[in-house]
Scaffold this motif. Structure first.
Motif, short mmCIF file in Angstrom:
data_model
loop_
_atom_site.label_atom_id
_atom_site.label_comp_id
_atom_site.label_asym_id
_atom_site.label_seq_id
_atom_site.Cartn_x
_atom_site.Cartn_y
_atom_site.Cartn_z
N LEU A 90 2.67 1.72 -3.46
CA LEU A 90 1.12 2.11 -4.28
C LEU A 90 0.73 3.96 -3.76
O LEU A 90 0.76 4.60 -4.93
CB LEU A 90 0.26 1.36 -4.34
N ILE A 129 -8.13 8.36 -7.77
CA ILE A 129 -8.57 8.08 -7.50
C ILE A 129 -9.99 9.10 -6.55
O ILE A 129 -9.62 9.64 -6.21
CB ILE A 129 -8.38 7.03 -7.00
N GLN A 135 0.75 -0.94 -0.26
CA GLN A 135 0.19 0.27 0.19
C GLN A 135 0.71 1.09 0.68
O GLN A 135 0.59 2.14 -0.63
CB GLN A 135 -1.21 -0.21 0.77
N THR A 183 -8.02 0.02 -6.85
CA THR A 183 -6.72 -0.32 -6.73
C THR A 183 -6.15 -1.83 -6.54
O THR A 183 -5.51 -1.94 -6.04
CB THR A 183 -6.82 0.84 -5.36
N SER A 192 -3.83 -3.70 -8.77
CA SER A 192 -2.24 -2.82 -8.17
C SER A 192 -1.38 -3.29 -7.00
O SER A 192 -0.46 -3.16 -6.49
CB SER A 192 -2.48 -1.44 -8.17
N ILE A 212 -7.43 4.37 -1.11
CA ILE A 212 -7.07 3.37 -1.38
C ILE A 212 -7.42 1.72 -0.97
O ILE A 212 -7.82 1.22 -1.75
CB ILE A 212 -5.12 2.86 -1.30
N LEU A 219 1.10 7.33 -6.06
CA LEU A 219 -0.21 7.67 -6.55
C LEU A 219 0.29 9.47 -5.48
O LEU A 219 -0.68 10.91 -6.46
CB LEU A 219 -1.63 7.27 -5.85
#
Length: 175
Positions: free
Chosen positions: A72, A88, A69, A164, A167, A158, A76
């Motif tokens: 990612l 998102i 996380q 999400t 990913s 997320i 982001l």
């Protein structure tokens, strides 16, 4: 930044670490002029260190998922800052709230639209969230597609956004 990351990785009692972009009101506004390519290079190094097992991951059940996380999330943050748009959906005001010492309720710490005051609603947050003002603020968040690089809110965005998950799973597998 590479030297700082390597130094922190070598500290005995450090389990994990990250970098964050500066935000909010600061005394010297020029501190917000971050060279995004340096930030990008830095987050790539943090990611590589995790994937090559140079950096430690969290030591709790689900620690690898949290590390995925983080990867990612940093990606982001970078893309949000570069593209200057929401990537998102934001759950500010729905899953996260900020309650001040005066009772004022906000959807997030970087949003200046007050949803109301708990004192005016019998200290009942659920009741306040049903108010016209709160619904108006939440509507503005959805309609205006506000965006930011706030780590805590991006983590929520997320985790509670099924789009999400592919990913997130990809990053998890690579760890």
């Amino acid at each position: 930044m590479d030297d700082i990351i390597d130094f922190v990785n070598d500290l005995d009692n450090i389990k994990t670490h990250t970098v964050s972009l500066i935000r909010g009101d600061v005394s010297n506004g020029s501190m917000k002029n971050v060279e995004m390519e340096i930030y990008h290079k830095t987050i790539r190094k943090l990611e590589e260190n995790l994937k090559k097992k140079i950096a430690r991951t969290y030591r709790f059940r689900g620690g690898r998922l949290k590390a995925a996380q983080d990867i990612l999330q940093r990606r982001l943050i970078y893309e949000t800052r570069v593209q200057k748009r929401q990537l998102i959906p934001c759950f500010a005001g729905r899953l996260n709230l900020v309650l001040t010492e005066t009772g004022a309720l906000y959807p997030c710490e970087s949003f200046d639209k007050k949803m109301g005051n708990v004192r005016d609603h019998g200290y009942d947050i659920k009741r306040l969230l049903k108010s016209e003002q709160a619904r108006k603020v939440l509507g503005e968040i959805r309609e205006n597609k506000c965006y930011c690089t706030h780590e805590c809110y991006l983590m929520t965005n997320i985790i509670f956004n099924a789009s999400t998950y592919p990913s997130l799973i990809k990053e998890y597998i690579q760890l």
